[in-house]
Design a protein around this motif. Structure first.
Motif, PDB file in Angstrom:
ATOM      1  N   LEU A  24    -116.037  81.236  41.974  1.00 46.86           N
ATOM      2  CA  LEU A  24    -116.487  82.652  42.979  1.00 46.86           C
ATOM      3  C   LEU A  24    -115.527  82.213  43.622  1.00 46.86           C
ATOM      4  CD1 LEU A  24    -118.044  84.649  44.279  1.00 46.86           C
ATOM      5  CD2 LEU A  24    -119.456  83.025  45.044  1.00 46.86           C
ATOM      6  N   PHE A  25    -115.157  80.528  44.621  1.00 49.94           N
ATOM      7  CA  PHE A  25    -114.410  80.662  45.672  1.00 49.94           C
ATOM      8  C   PHE A  25    -112.991  81.342  45.504  1.00 49.94           C
ATOM      9  CE2 PHE A  25    -118.108  78.065  47.175  1.00 49.94           C
ATOM     10  CZ  PHE A  25    -118.093  78.726  48.195  1.00 49.94           C
ATOM     11  N   LYS A  26    -112.642  80.980  43.905  1.00 42.78           N
ATOM     12  CA  LYS A  26    -111.372  81.129  43.381  1.00 42.78           C
ATOM     13  C   LYS A  26    -110.663  82.406  44.007  1.00 42.78           C
ATOM     14  CE  LYS A  26    -108.879  79.788  40.027  1.00 42.78           C
ATOM     15  NZ  LYS A  26    -109.064  78.950  38.994  1.00 42.78           N
ATOM     16  N   ALA A  27    -111.666  83.974  43.360  1.00 45.96           N
ATOM     17  CA  ALA A  27    -111.990  84.913  43.604  1.00 45.96           C
ATOM     18  C   ALA A  27    -112.449  85.196  45.101  1.00 45.96           C
ATOM     19  CB  ALA A  27    -112.932  85.281  42.496  1.00 45.96           C
ATOM     20  N   CYS A  31    -105.924  84.471  50.759  1.00 53.14           N
ATOM     21  CA  CYS A  31    -104.706  84.586  50.549  1.00 53.14           C
ATOM     22  C   CYS A  31    -104.045  83.645  49.690  1.00 53.14           C
ATOM     23  CB  CYS A  31    -104.499  82.582  51.611  1.00 53.14           C
ATOM     24  SG  CYS A  31    -105.564  82.820  53.233  1.00 53.14           S
ATOM     25  N   GLY A  32    -102.507  83.566  49.652  1.00 51.65           N
ATOM     26  CA  GLY A  32    -101.697  83.737  48.379  1.00 51.65           C
ATOM     27  C   GLY A  32    -101.200  81.968  48.191  1.00 51.65           C
ATOM     28  N   THR A  52     -96.691  77.294  49.950  1.00 56.42           N
ATOM     29  CA  THR A  52     -96.281  78.091  50.582  1.00 56.42           C
ATOM     30  C   THR A  52     -97.355  79.202  50.744  1.00 56.42           C
ATOM     31  OG1 THR A  52     -93.927  78.203  51.032  1.00 56.42           O
ATOM     32  CG2 THR A  52     -95.616  80.138  51.922  1.00 56.42           C
ATOM     33  N   ARG A  53     -98.924  79.101  51.600  1.00 59.35           N
ATOM     34  CA  ARG A  53     -99.593  79.794  51.714  1.00 59.35           C
ATOM     35  C   ARG A  53     -99.550  80.950  53.116  1.00 59.35           C
ATOM     36  NH1 ARG A  53    -104.464  79.319  49.812  1.00 59.35           N
ATOM     37  NH2 ARG A  53    -106.475  79.494  51.430  1.00 59.35           N
ATOM     38  N   ASP A  54     -99.504  82.040  51.993  1.00 56.17           N
ATOM     39  CA  ASP A  54     -99.180  83.369  53.328  1.00 56.17           C
ATOM     40  C   ASP A  54    -100.734  83.964  53.340  1.00 56.17           C
ATOM     41  OD1 ASP A  54     -99.215  85.421  54.425  1.00 56.17           O
ATOM     42  OD2 ASP A  54     -98.087  86.694  52.626  1.00 56.17           O
ATOM     43  N   CYS A  55    -101.264  83.810  54.629  1.00 56.13           N
ATOM     44  CA  CYS A  55    -102.990  84.441  54.783  1.00 56.13           C
ATOM     45  C   CYS A  55    -102.760  86.222  55.072  1.00 56.13           C
ATOM     46  CB  CYS A  55    -104.065  83.398  55.206  1.00 56.13           C
ATOM     47  SG  CYS A  55    -104.150  82.060  54.434  1.00 56.13           S
ATOM     48  N   GLY A  56    -101.446  86.095  55.356  1.00 54.77           N
ATOM     49  CA  GLY A  56    -101.776  88.002  55.727  1.00 54.77           C
ATOM     50  C   GLY A  56    -101.371  87.741  57.351  1.00 54.77           C
ATOM     51  N   ALA A  57    -101.008  89.474  57.332  1.00 52.59           N
ATOM     52  CA  ALA A  57    -100.364  89.470  58.695  1.00 52.59           C
ATOM     53  C   ALA A  57    -100.182  89.085  59.423  1.00 52.59           C
ATOM     54  CB  ALA A  57    -100.729  91.383  58.924  1.00 52.59           C
ATOM     55  N   THR A  58    -101.896  88.725  60.667  1.00 50.83           N
ATOM     56  CA  THR A  58    -102.229  87.460  61.421  1.00 50.83           C
ATOM     57  C   THR A  58    -101.831  86.947  60.895  1.00 50.83           C
ATOM     58  OG1 THR A  58    -104.397  87.432  60.722  1.00 50.83           O
ATOM     59  CG2 THR A  58    -104.216  90.156  61.317  1.00 50.83           C
ATOM     60  N   THR A  59    -101.498  86.057  60.172  1.00 53.13           N
ATOM     61  CA  THR A  59    -101.074  84.736  60.867  1.00 53.13           C
ATOM     62  C   THR A  59     -99.850  84.114  60.483  1.00 53.13           C
ATOM     63  OG1 THR A  59    -101.685  84.086  58.258  1.00 53.13           O
ATOM     64  CG2 THR A  59    -103.373  83.666  60.173  1.00 53.13           C
ATOM     65  N   LEU A  76    -102.163  75.070  42.850  1.00 51.13           N
ATOM     66  CA  LEU A  76    -102.688  74.685  44.070  1.00 51.13           C
ATOM     67  C   LEU A  76    -104.456  73.944  44.225  1.00 51.13           C
ATOM     68  CD1 LEU A  76    -101.720  73.436  46.699  1.00 51.13           C
ATOM     69  CD2 LEU A  76    -102.282  75.558  46.925  1.00 51.13           C
ATOM     70  N   VAL A  77    -105.191  75.114  43.962  1.00 48.01           N
ATOM     71  CA  VAL A  77    -106.552  75.255  43.779  1.00 48.01           C
ATOM     72  C   VAL A  77    -107.137  74.942  42.658  1.00 48.01           C
ATOM     73  CG1 VAL A  77    -108.757  76.684  43.573  1.00 48.01           C
ATOM     74  CG2 VAL A  77    -106.396  77.504  44.505  1.00 48.01           C
TER      75      VAL A  77
END
Length: 134
Positions: A24-27, A31-32, A52-59, A76-77
């Motif tokens: 569930l947490f993975k789903a 973030c990518g 590399t972790r990408d959590c969207g436009a605001t970060t 990674l997870v």
């Protein structure tokens, strides 16, 4: 119900619930994570992974380094990875030296916001690697 079957059920249900929570947490992770680079240890038993972790436009982007066994191809997870450090940006950092007991990393002027001084890898024959920073 027999005593043995009841004990097995008592053990199995929490493990099943835990596995369901992990999925569930993975789903829900918005973030990518992208594996950018793998650097093998001198003895080829371990590898240092640059994610590399990408959590969207605001970060901004974050780079996360993990140590893992060479044969571990998990993501990674879910992998049995040993967290080393996380820093802002995507530029690679230099590995100054690496032997069977220690890894020395040159972080330069990067903003490091989480790091450890040692990593324990493996279950049956665990190995502890000391992490040094310059």
């Amino acid at each position: 119900m027999r005593s043995g079957a009841l004990k097995a059920l008592i053990v199995a249900l929490p493990l099943l619930a835990l596995a369901m929570c992990v999925q569930l947490f993975k789903a829900l992770d918005l973030c990518g994570n992208t594996l950018r680079r793998e650097l093998p240890s001198p003895d080829n038993e371990l590898k240092l992974q640059y994610w590399t972790r990408d959590c969207g436009a605001t970060t901004g982007y974050t780079t996360i380094l993990y140590l893992t066994q060479s044969e571990d191809n998990s993501d990674l997870v879910t992998g049995s990875n040993g967290f080393v450090l996380a820093y802002e940006g995507t530029a690679d950092i230099a590995v100054e030296s690496w032997n069977e007991d220690a890894l020395t990393i040159n972080v330069g002027n990067r903003e490091v916001f989480n790091e450890v001084n040692s990593v324990r890898i493996g279950f049956f024959r665990p190995k502890t690697i000391k992490i040094n920073y310059q």
